[in-house]
Design an enzyme around this catalytic site. Structure first.
Site, mmCIF file in Angstrom:
data_model
loop_
_atom_site.group_PDB
_atom_site.id
_atom_site.type_symbol
_atom_site.label_atom_id
_atom_site.label_comp_id
_atom_site.label_asym_id
_atom_site.label_seq_id
_atom_site.Cartn_x
_atom_site.Cartn_y
_atom_site.Cartn_z
ATOM 1 N N HIS A 252 -55.364 -49.914 -17.177
ATOM 2 C CA HIS A 252 -56.554 -49.112 -17.137
ATOM 3 C C HIS A 252 -57.549 -49.410 -18.148
ATOM 4 O O HIS A 252 -58.016 -48.320 -18.880
ATOM 5 C CB HIS A 252 -56.365 -47.495 -16.984
ATOM 6 C CG HIS A 252 -57.602 -46.997 -16.167
ATOM 7 N ND1 HIS A 252 -57.580 -46.043 -15.177
ATOM 8 C CD2 HIS A 252 -59.000 -47.159 -16.396
ATOM 9 C CE1 HIS A 252 -58.736 -45.625 -14.725
ATOM 10 N NE2 HIS A 252 -59.787 -46.537 -15.548
ATOM 11 N N ARG B 210 -59.740 -47.316 -8.536
ATOM 12 C CA ARG B 210 -59.228 -46.138 -8.983
ATOM 13 C C ARG B 210 -58.068 -46.216 -8.306
ATOM 14 O O ARG B 210 -57.629 -46.782 -7.171
ATOM 15 C CB ARG B 210 -59.853 -44.893 -8.690
ATOM 16 C CG ARG B 210 -60.775 -44.353 -9.414
ATOM 17 C CD ARG B 210 -60.447 -43.941 -10.822
ATOM 18 N NE ARG B 210 -61.537 -43.492 -11.686
ATOM 19 C CZ ARG B 210 -62.207 -44.269 -12.546
ATOM 20 N NH1 ARG B 210 -61.679 -45.472 -12.706
ATOM 21 N NH2 ARG B 210 -63.058 -43.636 -13.349
HETATM 22 C C1 GLV Z 1 -62.975 -45.779 -16.378
HETATM 23 O O1 GLV Z 1 -62.191 -46.205 -15.620
HETATM 24 C C2 GLV Z 1 -64.404 -45.346 -16.426
HETATM 25 O O2 GLV Z 1 -64.484 -44.969 -15.518
HETATM 26 O O3 GLV Z 1 -65.139 -45.580 -17.076
#
Ligand code: GLV
Length: 307
Positions: free
Chosen positions: A270, A222
């Site tokens: 992401h 993250r």
């Molecule tokens: C993406 O980052 C997830 O948590 O699936």
């Protein structure tokens, strides 16, 4: 009893088909809810503003693997994260790709290519590259075993203890108390940790200083794990020779951010994994059934630990 579906609309038809075939009711969007008392489960990435609106809520299901973006649950409400083979394999693929990118100096060659520079550098075998996986959960173990199969010298760090991860192969796992020794042998550090109050900022000056000089960073955790000024400093001083990042702080990364312009850094927005609609719906169905039977909810999150 009904599930409130708040994920992306393109997934809705698949969810509707799977839930209705199983005899379950699904509301698509809060505006479709005829009576909030009917809602027993909510499947979402972005949660509703007010969970208290649903008096009979039993579970919130994150449609992703992470739950750090969700608010504290009301008392008695279970939190489940979507663990599914497809998500795990996608993140594994991303980690293998990122590891190979740094191992084979791709940021350098992309930069040279932009300048029209044909300049070879020495190639190292994978056996000479020590990879350290921070976070040996299901995804960490899968990535570790795949990298080991490619001949990388892989080790992991796990909060729940040291020893060896038994199968397949045997990846050495360092315990939390041995973090310095783990970092000192991580030429390429892969972060797959969940974001909790304990792991926030973990990718900072202390961690970077403990890595071998010129180490590479691979990050699919993250943005909150990253101390961005410390990352910049580590790149500028050569402590880190490169990074492949799927997550940043902030997200989205603004167009004029310095990180976009650093040739040693490769960024993906992401996308290491995206939940497959069928897998997500099947997971939700398994949660509904477990709640009904009183058995363990799949993907149940320990709300104290945060993962
Ligand atoms: C993406 O980052 C997830 O948590 O699936």
């Amino acid at each position: 009893m009904a599930l409130l579906f708040l994920s992306t609309p393109n997934r809705a038809p698949v969810w509707r088909a799977i839930l209705s075939e199983a005899g379950e009711t699904m509301f698509e969007g809060e505006e479709a809810v005829t009576d909030p008392a009917l809602v027993t489960e909510i499947a979402c990435w972005v949660p509703p503003k007010d969970l208290g609106r649903y008096p009979n809520l039993r579970a919130v299901i994150s449609v992703g693997a992470g739950v750090d973006h969700l608010p504290p649950m009301p008392p008695g409400v279970a939190l489940s994260r979507t663990l599914a083979p497809g998500i795990e394999a996608m993140v594994r693929d991303w980690v293998v790709m990122a590891t190979l990118l740094l191992h084979r100096d791709l940021p350098l060659y992309i930069d040279q290519a932009r300048q029209g520079l044909w300049r070879p550098h020495p190639v190292q075998p994978a056996t000479a590259r020590r990879v350290g996986i921070l976070g040996m959960g299901r995804i960490g173990r899968l990535a570790a075993h795949s990298l080991q199969a490619l001949d990388f010298d892989v080790a992991g760090l796990s909060r729940s203890g040291g020893g060896r991860d038994a199968e397949p192969g045997s990846v050495p796992v360092f315990a939390e108390g041995d973090v310095e020794a783990f970092l000192a042998r991580s030429d390429l550090l892969v972060c797959l940790l969940p974001l909790t109050s304990e792991t926030r900022g973990v990718l900072g000056a202390g961690t970077f200083a403990a890595l071998p000089a010129g180490a590479g960073l691979i990050h699919a955790g993250r943005g909150g794990h990253l101390d961005m000024p410390a990352l910049r400093e580590a790149l500028d001083t050569g402590r880190l020779s490169g990074a492949v990042l799927d997550v940043t702080d902030p997200e989205p990364l603004p167009a004029d951010h310095w990180l976009w312009r650093d040739p040693r850094v490769i960024i993906t927005p992401h996308v290491a994994a995206q939940t497959d609609a069928t897998e997500g719906a099947r997971h939700a169905l398994a949660v509904i059934r477990a709640l009904r039977l009183g058995t363990t909810v799949p993907g149940l999150v320990d709300q104290q630990k945060g993962y």
